[in-house]
Design a protein around this motif. Structure first.
Motif, PDB file in Angstrom:
ATOM      1  N   LEU A  46     -28.490  -1.884  -0.307  1.00 58.85           N
ATOM      2  CA  LEU A  46     -29.503  -1.275   0.553  1.00 58.85           C
ATOM      3  C   LEU A  46     -30.869  -1.259  -0.133  1.00 58.85           C
ATOM      4  O   LEU A  46     -31.889  -1.558   0.488  1.00 58.85           O
ATOM      5  N   GLU A  47     -30.874  -0.947  -1.425  1.00 55.51           N
ATOM      6  CA  GLU A  47     -32.134  -0.960  -2.177  1.00 55.51           C
ATOM      7  C   GLU A  47     -32.703  -2.383  -2.251  1.00 55.51           C
ATOM      8  O   GLU A  47     -33.892  -2.595  -2.030  1.00 55.51           O
ATOM      9  N   MET A  48     -31.844  -3.344  -2.541  1.00 54.83           N
ATOM     10  CA  MET A  48     -32.299  -4.736  -2.625  1.00 54.83           C
ATOM     11  C   MET A  48     -32.721  -5.260  -1.255  1.00 54.83           C
ATOM     12  O   MET A  48     -33.633  -6.080  -1.150  1.00 54.83           O
ATOM     13  N   PHE A  49     -32.076  -4.781  -0.216  1.00 50.90           N
ATOM     14  CA  PHE A  49     -32.407  -5.205   1.147  1.00 50.90           C
ATOM     15  C   PHE A  49     -33.849  -4.847   1.484  1.00 50.90           C
ATOM     16  O   PHE A  49     -34.568  -5.639   2.088  1.00 50.90           O
ATOM     17  N   SER A  50     -34.272  -3.665   1.078  1.00 52.22           N
ATOM     18  CA  SER A  50     -35.641  -3.245   1.390  1.00 52.22           C
ATOM     19  C   SER A  50     -36.674  -3.928   0.506  1.00 52.22           C
ATOM     20  O   SER A  50     -37.820  -4.091   0.917  1.00 52.22           O
ATOM     21  N   HIS A  51     -36.276  -4.372  -0.700  1.00 50.35           N
ATOM     22  CA  HIS A  51     -37.237  -5.008  -1.614  1.00 50.35           C
ATOM     23  C   HIS A  51     -37.269  -6.529  -1.493  1.00 50.35           C
ATOM     24  O   HIS A  51     -38.331  -7.127  -1.516  1.00 50.35           O
ATOM     25  N   SER A  52     -36.095  -7.167  -1.362  1.00 48.38           N
ATOM     26  CA  SER A  52     -36.065  -8.632  -1.360  1.00 48.38           C
ATOM     27  C   SER A  52     -36.216  -9.228   0.033  1.00 48.38           C
ATOM     28  O   SER A  52     -36.446 -10.424   0.164  1.00 48.38           O
ATOM     29  N   PRO A  78     -33.047   1.482  14.159  1.00 43.14           N
ATOM     30  CA  PRO A  78     -34.346   0.877  14.515  1.00 43.14           C
ATOM     31  C   PRO A  78     -35.503   1.340  13.637  1.00 43.14           C
ATOM     32  O   PRO A  78     -36.459   0.608  13.437  1.00 43.14           O
ATOM     33  N   ASP A  79     -35.422   2.544  13.085  1.00 45.99           N
ATOM     34  CA  ASP A  79     -36.515   3.052  12.262  1.00 45.99           C
ATOM     35  C   ASP A  79     -36.233   2.934  10.771  1.00 45.99           C
ATOM     36  O   ASP A  79     -36.943   3.513   9.960  1.00 45.99           O
ATOM     37  N   ALA A  80     -35.205   2.174  10.402  1.00 44.80           N
ATOM     38  CA  ALA A  80     -34.820   2.049   8.996  1.00 44.80           C
ATOM     39  C   ALA A  80     -35.830   1.200   8.224  1.00 44.80           C
ATOM     40  O   ALA A  80     -36.607   0.444   8.804  1.00 44.80           O
ATOM     41  N   VAL A  81     -35.780   1.357   6.901  1.00 48.00           N
ATOM     42  CA  VAL A  81     -36.624   0.545   6.034  1.00 48.00           C
ATOM     43  C   VAL A  81     -36.046  -0.874   6.023  1.00 48.00           C
ATOM     44  O   VAL A  81     -34.838  -1.057   5.978  1.00 48.00           O
ATOM     45  N   GLY A  82     -36.907  -1.858   6.068  1.00 52.04           N
ATOM     46  CA  GLY A  82     -36.440  -3.240   6.095  1.00 52.04           C
ATOM     47  C   GLY A  82     -36.352  -3.750   7.528  1.00 52.04           C
ATOM     48  O   GLY A  82     -36.772  -3.091   8.467  1.00 52.04           O
TER      49      GLY A  82
END
Length: 181
Positions: A46-52, A78-82
């Motif tokens: 989840l962390e990598m999903f928002s950064h990469s 729908p309002d999630a990061v990424g």
């Protein structure tokens, strides 16, 4: 007929088994992919999903912290990061119909049963790149249209639960990954 330039696509693999991650990475590299990120659990993914910002997420069902199902549900907010529209290919060794239905209802794009083959993985990737299904938003669901057959021959009551559906067409990854000839 067209070809996909895998070099233009970014992948995130999430599996707790390092051997499976290596197999997937090797297959993706053999297809031509260069940007392949790996995570060993759902929280790291989840962390990598928002950064990469991957174009395609390939995740295992059974993982520590968040399993693949929970990861999919978090991403499909729908309002999630990424990007909540990112295609998700779910891997699992359990391919019973009940599990496929649960994964589909969580918002996965494609399902791939283990043991995997290069051909099956390529077909799933080709499907999400070349034939993206529109996204559906209802009161109880947000994700790719769960219907594979969209013929207009069905006459009967609406079978969708969750009220009126809002359809959101998707831009095809093929525009990004098509090989010009």
């Amino acid at each position: 007929m067209f070809r996909i330039d895998f070099n233009k696509l970014r992948f995130l693999i999430c599996d707790d088994n390092p051997h499976m991650r290596r197999i997937l990475r090797t297959l993706l590299h053999s297809f031509g992919a260069r940007e392949v990120y790996e995570a060993e659990d759902g929280a790291t993914a989840l962390e990598m999903f928002s950064h990469s910002v991957p174009d395609i997420l390939i995740c295992d069902w059974a993982m520590p912290i968040f399993d693949g199902l929970e990861l999919t549900q978090i991403i499909r907010q729908p309002d999630a990061v990424g990007n909540p529209y990112t295609p998700i290919i779910m891997l699992t060794g359990h391919s019973e119909k009940r599990r496929v239905t649960i994964a589909r209802d969580a918002g996965i794009t494609e399902f791939l049963a283990k043991p995997i083959s290069a051909k099956a993985l390529y077909q799933r990737i080709l499907s999400v790149v070349a034939n993206p299904r529109p996204f559906i938003r209802t009161k109880s669901y947000f994700g790719p249209d769960r219907r594979r057959n969209t013929s207009n021959t069905y006459i009967g009551p609406e079978r969708r639960n969750g009220g009126k559906a809002e359809v959101m067409p998707q831009s095809a990854l093929i525009d990004k990954a098509r090989v010009s000839s």
